[in-house]
Design a protein around this motif. Structure first.
Motif, PDB file in Angstrom:
ATOM      1  N   SER A 140      12.706   7.701   7.770  1.00 29.05           N
ATOM      2  CA  SER A 140      11.473   8.002   8.518  1.00 29.05           C
ATOM      3  C   SER A 140      11.719   8.965   9.672  1.00 29.05           C
ATOM      4  O   SER A 140      10.788   9.408  10.324  1.00 29.05           O
ATOM      5  CB  SER A 140      10.896   6.716   9.103  1.00 29.05           C
ATOM      6  OG  SER A 140      11.724   6.267  10.164  1.00 29.05           O
TER       7      SER A 140
ATOM      8  N   ASP B 191       6.576  -6.047   5.893  1.00 31.00           N
ATOM      9  CA  ASP B 191       7.609  -6.007   6.927  1.00 31.00           C
ATOM     10  C   ASP B 191       8.813  -6.843   6.494  1.00 31.00           C
ATOM     11  O   ASP B 191       8.702  -8.042   6.283  1.00 31.00           O
ATOM     12  CB  ASP B 191       7.020  -6.564   8.230  1.00 31.00           C
ATOM     13  CG  ASP B 191       7.944  -6.368   9.418  1.00 31.00           C
ATOM     14  OD1 ASP B 191       9.138  -6.070   9.209  1.00 31.00           O
ATOM     15  OD2 ASP B 191       7.471  -6.516  10.563  1.00 31.00           O
TER      16      ASP B 191
ATOM     17  N   PRO C 158      11.098   2.458  12.237  1.00 30.51           N
ATOM     18  CA  PRO C 158      10.307   3.688  12.197  1.00 30.51           C
ATOM     19  C   PRO C 158       9.355   3.835  13.394  1.00 30.51           C
ATOM     20  O   PRO C 158       8.835   4.920  13.635  1.00 30.51           O
ATOM     21  CB  PRO C 158       9.544   3.558  10.866  1.00 30.51           C
ATOM     22  CG  PRO C 158      10.459   2.739  10.009  1.00 30.51           C
ATOM     23  CD  PRO C 158      11.034   1.716  10.954  1.00 30.51           C
TER      24      PRO C 158
ATOM     25  N   LEU D 210       4.820   8.371   1.070  1.00 32.14           N
ATOM     26  CA  LEU D 210       4.095   7.285   1.763  1.00 32.14           C
ATOM     27  C   LEU D 210       2.650   7.228   1.278  1.00 32.14           C
ATOM     28  O   LEU D 210       2.064   6.157   1.146  1.00 32.14           O
ATOM     29  CB  LEU D 210       4.146   7.479   3.284  1.00 32.14           C
ATOM     30  CG  LEU D 210       5.485   7.116   3.934  1.00 32.14           C
ATOM     31  CD1 LEU D 210       5.494   7.502   5.408  1.00 32.14           C
ATOM     32  CD2 LEU D 210       5.792   5.622   3.782  1.00 32.14           C
TER      33      LEU D 210
ATOM     34  N   LEU E 184       4.354   3.477  11.781  1.00 31.21           N
ATOM     35  CA  LEU E 184       3.954   2.328  10.970  1.00 31.21           C
ATOM     36  C   LEU E 184       2.442   2.144  11.017  1.00 31.21           C
ATOM     37  O   LEU E 184       1.812   1.803  10.017  1.00 31.21           O
ATOM     38  CB  LEU E 184       4.675   1.059  11.435  1.00 31.21           C
ATOM     39  CG  LEU E 184       6.182   1.065  11.173  1.00 31.21           C
ATOM     40  CD1 LEU E 184       6.856  -0.151  11.795  1.00 31.21           C
ATOM     41  CD2 LEU E 184       6.476   1.130   9.672  1.00 31.21           C
TER      42      LEU E 184
ATOM     43  N   ILE F 232       0.358   3.876   8.343  1.00 32.75           N
ATOM     44  CA  ILE F 232       0.406   3.442   6.928  1.00 32.75           C
ATOM     45  C   ILE F 232      -0.602   2.306   6.752  1.00 32.75           C
ATOM     46  O   ILE F 232      -0.612   1.367   7.550  1.00 32.75           O
ATOM     47  CB  ILE F 232       1.821   2.929   6.559  1.00 32.75           C
ATOM     48  CG1 ILE F 232       2.876   3.998   6.872  1.00 32.75           C
ATOM     49  CG2 ILE F 232       1.896   2.506   5.094  1.00 32.75           C
ATOM     50  CD1 ILE F 232       4.303   3.483   6.872  1.00 32.75           C
TER      51      ILE F 232
ATOM     52  N   HIS G 193       9.323  -2.042   4.966  1.00 32.70           N
ATOM     53  CA  HIS G 193       9.864  -1.391   6.168  1.00 32.70           C
ATOM     54  C   HIS G 193      10.348  -2.432   7.159  1.00 32.70           C
ATOM     55  O   HIS G 193      10.024  -3.610   7.054  1.00 32.70           O
ATOM     56  CB  HIS G 193       8.761  -0.549   6.824  1.00 32.70           C
ATOM     57  CG  HIS G 193       7.637  -1.398   7.348  1.00 32.70           C
ATOM     58  ND1 HIS G 193       7.674  -1.968   8.598  1.00 32.70           N
ATOM     59  CD2 HIS G 193       6.478  -1.817   6.772  1.00 32.70           C
ATOM     60  CE1 HIS G 193       6.574  -2.690   8.762  1.00 32.70           C
ATOM     61  NE2 HIS G 193       5.830  -2.617   7.683  1.00 32.70           N
ATOM     62  N   ASP G 194      11.123  -1.952   8.168  1.00 34.56           N
ATOM     63  CA  ASP G 194      11.417  -2.805   9.320  1.00 34.56           C
ATOM     64  C   ASP G 194      10.746  -2.162  10.528  1.00 34.56           C
ATOM     65  O   ASP G 194       9.860  -1.319  10.360  1.00 34.56           O
ATOM     66  CB  ASP G 194      12.932  -3.002   9.483  1.00 34.56           C
ATOM     67  CG  ASP G 194      13.682  -1.700   9.262  1.00 34.56           C
ATOM     68  OD1 ASP G 194      13.330  -0.715   9.941  1.00 34.56           O
ATOM     69  OD2 ASP G 194      14.587  -1.644   8.405  1.00 34.56           O
ATOM     70  N   LYS G 195      11.183  -2.523  11.742  1.00 31.77           N
ATOM     71  CA  LYS G 195      10.464  -2.019  12.931  1.00 31.77           C
ATOM     72  C   LYS G 195      10.919  -0.627  13.378  1.00 31.77           C
ATOM     73  O   LYS G 195      10.239   0.031  14.142  1.00 31.77           O
ATOM     74  CB  LYS G 195      10.667  -2.978  14.113  1.00 31.77           C
ATOM     75  CG  LYS G 195      10.110  -4.376  13.891  1.00 31.77           C
ATOM     76  CD  LYS G 195       8.596  -4.388  14.057  1.00 31.77           C
ATOM     77  CE  LYS G 195       7.996  -5.782  14.031  1.00 31.77           C
ATOM     78  NZ  LYS G 195       8.249  -6.516  12.781  1.00 31.77           N
TER      79      LYS G 195
ATOM     80  N   ARG H  97       1.700  -2.309   3.354  1.00 36.15           N
ATOM     81  CA  ARG H  97       2.941  -2.484   4.109  1.00 36.15           C
ATOM     82  C   ARG H  97       3.497  -3.894   3.973  1.00 36.15           C
ATOM     83  O   ARG H  97       2.755  -4.855   4.034  1.00 36.15           O
ATOM     84  CB  ARG H  97       2.664  -2.277   5.598  1.00 36.15           C
ATOM     85  CG  ARG H  97       2.692  -0.856   6.032  1.00 36.15           C
ATOM     86  CD  ARG H  97       2.825  -0.804   7.526  1.00 36.15           C
ATOM     87  NE  ARG H  97       1.534  -0.843   8.213  1.00 36.15           N
ATOM     88  CZ  ARG H  97       1.290  -1.597   9.280  1.00 36.15           C
ATOM     89  NH1 ARG H  97       2.214  -2.413   9.755  1.00 36.15           N
ATOM     90  NH2 ARG H  97       0.111  -1.550   9.859  1.00 36.15           N
TER      91      ARG H  97
END
Ligand code: SAH
Length: 257
Positions: free
Chosen positions: A10, A53, A38, A26, A43, A46, A34-36, A51
């Protein structure tokens, strides 16, 4: 037929630093894991209904990597186009290698989509080039947060000190006192410039500047927290020479020193 998994970087957080390819994927993806890292801005762009997490959960617990691996395979086998979005570049301390191997073991097609890594762009947005003809022609990228189950440090800090090159530490906020002490005891000059770049390219980016001897105090006084990059070496002093004209990030007058 199984879907494809895209291991996508990202970039460090500024949505404009996404690659054109990442942006397209995307939009096309059925699901984005995803994780945090980006960052909130990216986030937020999106759609929430696609999404998932797989980062830190509410209780502070990390989603186990096995779960993420399993979920990637499950979604692909269901025929979905899956984006596994990772901060920076997927193959720089991002467990992208493990995920690629897991996908291959399960016969899932995947594609690696490079991202702008915080290891280079983090220092860069602070006006710090990781190499510079006048200071260094080599750079090492290391993790400050090693596997706690390992008995001995896998990183030979004394050998790194000996290279005379730039040292860029990721995940290195918590262990800053440990490795600055190791570098000092390896004979590195206490006056060696050190910079901390917190939340590089995020709207609330902050920078701490000091030396091998003072940087822990700078971190503590400013309350610098992860995610942040530590840059150690002559290049770290470049910021103070260019910042008056540098347009990346907030007012240089806010630097913690
Ligand atoms: N794959 C990522 C790195 C993941 S490891 C990349 O290529 O950038 C997580 C570490 O990356 C954090 O602890 C921090 O050291 C660094 N990091 C990631 N994004 C950052 C950012 N926007 N600002 C500062 N450090 C960042």
């Amino acid at each position: 037929m199984s879907g494809t998994v895209y291991l996508v970087g990202s970039g460090p957080g500024d949505p404009e630093l996404l690659t054109v390819k990442a942006q397209r994927l995307l939009e096309e993806a059925d699901v984005v894991l995803h994780d945090k890292l980006p960052g909130p801005e990216l986030l937020g762009s999106i759609p929430a209904d696609k999404r998932e997490d797989v980062g830190k959960r509410a209780g502070g617990e990390w989603t186990p990597q096995e779960y993420t691996n399993r979920r990637l395979v499950e979604l692909a086998e269901a025929g979905h186009t899956v984006v596994r979005l990772k901060g920076g570049d997927p193959f720089v301390f991002g467990r992208g290698g493990e995920e690629a191997e897991h996908l291959a073991e399960h016969g899932i097609d995947f594609e690696y989509v490079p991202g702008v890594t915080s290891a280079i762009a983090g220092p860069g947005v602070a006006g710090i080039p990781v190499t510079h003809r006048d200071h260094t022609s080599s750079v090492s990228f290391v993790t400050g947060h090693e596997d706690p189950t390992k008995d001995e440090s896998a990183i030979d800090w004394a050998a790194l000190a000996d290279t005379g090159g730039t040292i860029v530490v990721l995940m290195g906020v918590g262990k800053l006192p440990m490795y600055t002490a190791e570098l000092l005891s390896a004979g590195m000059d206490p006056e060696t410039p050190v910079a901390l770049v917190e939340r590089a390219t995020w709207p609330d980016q902050r920078i701490g500047l000091g030396t091998l001897e003072t940087i822990v105090e700078v971190r503590d006084d400013a309350g610098i927290e992860p995610p942040a990059i530590t840059v150690i070496g002559g290049v770290a002093a470049t910021r103070s020479r260019v910042r008056a004209f540098l347009k990346n990030g907030p007012d240089p007058g806010d630097d913690a020193e």
